[in-house]
Scaffold this motif. Structure first.
Motif, PDB file in Angstrom:
ATOM      1  N   SER A  83      41.958  69.236  78.785  1.00 30.43           N
ATOM      2  CA  SER A  83      42.945  70.129  78.179  1.00 30.43           C
ATOM      3  C   SER A  83      43.222  69.727  76.736  1.00 30.43           C
ATOM      4  N   GLY A  84      43.685  70.685  75.955  1.00 28.60           N
ATOM      5  CA  GLY A  84      44.157  70.407  74.597  1.00 28.60           C
ATOM      6  C   GLY A  84      43.075  70.227  73.557  1.00 28.60           C
ATOM      7  N   ARG A  85      41.824  70.637  73.864  1.00 32.16           N
ATOM      8  CA  ARG A  85      40.744  70.552  72.880  1.00 32.16           C
ATOM      9  C   ARG A  85      40.476  71.941  72.307  1.00 32.16           C
ATOM     10  N   VAL A  86      40.203  71.971  71.020  1.00 33.54           N
ATOM     11  CA  VAL A  86      39.887  73.243  70.373  1.00 33.54           C
ATOM     12  C   VAL A  86      38.523  73.730  70.842  1.00 33.54           C
ATOM     13  N   ILE A  87      38.449  75.016  71.217  1.00 30.65           N
ATOM     14  CA  ILE A  87      37.172  75.613  71.613  1.00 30.65           C
ATOM     15  C   ILE A  87      36.393  75.935  70.338  1.00 30.65           C
ATOM     16  N   GLU A  88      35.347  75.140  70.076  1.00 33.42           N
ATOM     17  CA  GLU A  88      34.578  75.336  68.838  1.00 33.42           C
ATOM     18  C   GLU A  88      33.641  76.542  68.926  1.00 33.42           C
ATOM     19  N   LYS A  89      32.883  76.607  70.013  1.00 31.46           N
ATOM     20  CA  LYS A  89      31.895  77.678  70.140  1.00 31.46           C
ATOM     21  C   LYS A  89      31.825  78.161  71.579  1.00 31.46           C
ATOM     22  N   ILE A  90      31.669  79.484  71.753  1.00 34.81           N
ATOM     23  CA  ILE A  90      31.307  80.085  73.040  1.00 34.81           C
ATOM     24  C   ILE A  90      29.969  80.774  72.801  1.00 34.81           C
ATOM     25  N   LEU A  91      28.936  80.248  73.432  1.00 30.74           N
ATOM     26  CA  LEU A  91      27.571  80.647  73.096  1.00 30.74           C
ATOM     27  C   LEU A  91      27.060  81.854  73.879  1.00 30.74           C
ATOM     28  N   VAL A  92      27.893  82.381  74.795  1.00 31.34           N
ATOM     29  CA  VAL A  92      27.480  83.541  75.590  1.00 31.34           C
ATOM     30  C   VAL A  92      28.585  84.579  75.562  1.00 31.34           C
ATOM     31  N   ILE A 106      31.268  74.839  73.695  1.00 26.63           N
ATOM     32  CA  ILE A 106      31.384  73.536  73.024  1.00 26.63           C
ATOM     33  C   ILE A 106      32.833  73.341  72.607  1.00 26.63           C
ATOM     34  N   LEU A 107      33.427  72.223  73.054  1.00 20.24           N
ATOM     35  CA  LEU A 107      34.787  71.856  72.654  1.00 20.24           C
ATOM     36  C   LEU A 107      34.744  70.843  71.516  1.00 20.24           C
ATOM     37  N   ASP A 108      35.812  70.801  70.746  1.00 18.17           N
ATOM     38  CA  ASP A 108      35.911  69.834  69.648  1.00 18.17           C
ATOM     39  C   ASP A 108      35.877  68.413  70.220  1.00 18.17           C
ATOM     40  N   ALA A 109      34.875  67.616  69.826  1.00 14.19           N
ATOM     41  CA  ALA A 109      34.682  66.273  70.373  1.00 14.19           C
ATOM     42  C   ALA A 109      34.809  65.205  69.309  1.00 14.19           C
ATOM     43  N   SER A 110      35.511  65.487  68.221  1.00 17.76           N
ATOM     44  CA  SER A 110      35.588  64.527  67.102  1.00 17.76           C
ATOM     45  C   SER A 110      36.262  63.218  67.526  1.00 17.76           C
ATOM     46  N   LEU A 111      37.333  63.293  68.333  1.00 18.07           N
ATOM     47  CA  LEU A 111      38.018  62.071  68.772  1.00 18.07           C
ATOM     48  C   LEU A 111      37.114  61.242  69.685  1.00 18.07           C
ATOM     49  N   GLN A 179      30.520  58.408  77.221  1.00 17.76           N
ATOM     50  CA  GLN A 179      29.416  59.377  77.270  1.00 17.76           C
ATOM     51  C   GLN A 179      29.723  60.518  78.233  1.00 17.76           C
ATOM     52  N   VAL A 180      30.309  60.165  79.392  1.00 18.20           N
ATOM     53  CA  VAL A 180      30.711  61.206  80.353  1.00 18.20           C
ATOM     54  C   VAL A 180      31.760  62.117  79.737  1.00 18.20           C
ATOM     55  N   LEU A 181      32.735  61.514  79.086  1.00 21.39           N
ATOM     56  CA  LEU A 181      33.788  62.294  78.428  1.00 21.39           C
ATOM     57  C   LEU A 181      33.205  63.196  77.347  1.00 21.39           C
ATOM     58  N   LEU A 182      32.234  62.681  76.614  1.00 20.44           N
ATOM     59  CA  LEU A 182      31.591  63.469  75.569  1.00 20.44           C
ATOM     60  C   LEU A 182      30.816  64.645  76.184  1.00 20.44           C
ATOM     61  N   ALA A 183      30.165  64.380  77.322  1.00 26.76           N
ATOM     62  CA  ALA A 183      29.429  65.459  77.988  1.00 26.76           C
ATOM     63  C   ALA A 183      30.358  66.556  78.479  1.00 26.76           C
ATOM     64  N   ASP A 184      31.596  66.189  78.827  1.00 27.30           N
ATOM     65  CA  ASP A 184      32.563  67.199  79.287  1.00 27.30           C
ATOM     66  C   ASP A 184      32.974  68.154  78.173  1.00 27.30           C
ATOM     67  N   HIS A 185      32.684  67.802  76.943  1.00 27.56           N
ATOM     68  CA  HIS A 185      32.982  68.690  75.804  1.00 27.56           C
ATOM     69  C   HIS A 185      31.878  69.721  75.592  1.00 27.56           C
ATOM     70  N   ALA A 186      30.758  69.541  76.283  1.00 25.53           N
ATOM     71  CA  ALA A 186      29.667  70.519  76.240  1.00 25.53           C
ATOM     72  C   ALA A 186      29.527  71.105  77.650  1.00 25.53           C
ATOM     73  N   PRO A 202      36.684  81.491  70.506  1.00 22.78           N
ATOM     74  CA  PRO A 202      36.745  80.218  69.774  1.00 22.78           C
ATOM     75  C   PRO A 202      38.056  80.091  69.001  1.00 22.78           C
ATOM     76  N   GLY A 203      38.542  78.857  68.901  1.00 24.15           N
ATOM     77  CA  GLY A 203      39.786  78.595  68.195  1.00 24.15           C
ATOM     78  C   GLY A 203      40.957  78.338  69.109  1.00 24.15           C
ATOM     79  N   ASN A 204      40.865  78.785  70.345  1.00 27.00           N
ATOM     80  CA  ASN A 204      41.920  78.529  71.319  1.00 27.00           C
ATOM     81  C   ASN A 204      41.815  77.103  71.843  1.00 27.00           C
ATOM     82  N   LEU A 205      42.897  76.648  72.467  1.00 23.18           N
ATOM     83  CA  LEU A 205      42.906  75.324  73.072  1.00 23.18           C
ATOM     84  C   LEU A 205      42.483  75.425  74.534  1.00 23.18           C
ATOM     85  N   SER A 206      41.732  74.457  74.985  1.00 24.65           N
ATOM     86  CA  SER A 206      41.276  74.438  76.381  1.00 24.65           C
ATOM     87  C   SER A 206      42.433  74.068  77.304  1.00 24.65           C
ATOM     88  N   ASP A 207      42.340  74.570  78.535  1.00 19.08           N
ATOM     89  CA  ASP A 207      43.360  74.288  79.554  1.00 19.08           C
ATOM     90  C   ASP A 207      42.637  74.165  80.891  1.00 19.08           C
TER      91      ASP A 207
END
Length: 353
Positions: A83-92, A106-111, A179-186, A202-207
């Protein structure tokens, strides 16, 4: 004076006689005319030709004719695990076909990437220290073997080496966790199917409580329908069914009975059924309205032509005309199955009538 009175009396008598004669003549004329009209009416009645058929015993397919909506058998809602990650891209988008394992969101995975960099740096530091301690341990083992170094010093280096090796395992585990956490952003597709719905841009926050997409596997379709209590004893899994759709006039699709609800609806006294149909060529779509015929086996019946059935006005009860002694007599009947040009009679007629 007496003669005048006598003349008047005779005149009155004649008038009465003439009126009576006229009345009798008029009555005779009317009677004669009515008799002539009745004779003419009887002569004008034209016999109506009819076809007489016998009640026959035969077999009829027992059908459950009903309707239902097409639905895909498998629906998967795609939820984010974070939750609380910016939705960067929706590819479909809605209507796109996807394959299992295909990247969808794809969710924002910068952190998480920053944490990964720190974990990699920590692992590098632990590996460097472990290499140095390994060299020191080998050197002290050589000196101790030649009685040039005390045992205490060798034990201390060995303990440091073991602690560094444990630290390396801990750092590797922390890196795998990131790595698992990073994979959850894709977010990837869990099934082959079609994107049936898309709930975010895109631009909304994940929940984690709200789905991003709904995937539908439409290689197999289902039709949900209900059957009356009276038909339940005849129902069997695997029974064949046909259905038609307004989208494809005149085309018949095939299905089979795959599920029966074990409980009845107490309000309607019906049971829920589920048919399954292969979606060859992907012609079938969720939400289409299907007119269904479920074949429940053949049974022996007394059959007559449907055109012989008549209905009483008001009550709507069925009746037929039966020939007895050369005359047609009306008889009430109870009707069962009606298919094509034939109708099954449950009661009111006997074979051969």
């Amino acid at each position: 004076m007496a003669e005048q009175k006598t003349g008047r009396g005779r005149l009155t008598t004649w008038i009465v006689i003439m009126v009576a004669v006229a009345f009798l003549a008029l009555s005779f004329y009317n009677y004669h005319r009515s008799q002539k009209e009745e004779t003419t009416a009887v002569k004008e009645v034209t016999p109506v030709p009819v076809t007489v058929v016998k009640v026959e015993e035969g077999e009829m397919e027992r059908l459950l004719e009903t309707s239902g909506d097409l639905r895909s058998r498998v629906n998967v809602y795609v939820f984010p695990k974070i939750s609380g990650r910016v939705i960067e891209k929706i590819l479909v988008d809605k209507g796109d076909r996807v394959k299992k394992g295909q990247l969808l969101v794809i969710l924002d995975a910068s952190l998480v990437k920053a944490r990964m960099e720190r974990a990699n740096a920590a692992m590098d530091a632990v590996r460097s220290r472990l290499e140095l301690l390994e060299k020191d341990q080998k050197r002290l083992e050589f000196l101790f073997a030649h009685k040039a170094a005390p045992r205490q010093q060798l034990d201390r280096i060995s303990a440091q080496y073991k602690a560094a090796a444990a630290g390396l395992k801990e750092a590797e585990a922390a890196r795998r966790e990131i790595q698992v956490l990073l994979a959850d952003h894709a977010i990837k597709a869990e099934i082959d199917g079609v994107v049936a719905e898309r709930f975010f841009d895109p631009g909304n926050l994940s929940d984690t409580k709200k789905p991003l997409l709904r995937l539908s596997d439409e290689s197999l379709m289902k039709i949900e329908l209900v059957a009356p209590e009276t038909d339940f004893p005849r129902l069997r899994l695997g029974m064949p069914a046909d259905f038609q759709l307004a989208a494809y006039p005149g085309r018949i699709f095939h299905a089979s009975l795959v599920k029966m609800n074990p409980v009845f609806d107490p309000a309607t006294r019906t049971v829920k059924l589920e048919l399954q149909a292969a979606n060859d060529g992907h012609l079938l779509r969720s939400g289409m309205y299907a007119r269904v015929k479920l074949y429940m086996g053949r049974q022996n019946v007394l059959a007559i032509p449907r055109e012989a059935l008549l209905r009483l006005p008001g009550s709507g009860s069925y009746y037929v005309f039966v020939v007895e002694n050369g005359l047609a007599h009306q008889r009430n009947v109870k009707v069962g199955l009606q298919q094509g040009e034939r109708a099954a009679v449950i009661s009111g007629l006997n074979p051969g009538e």
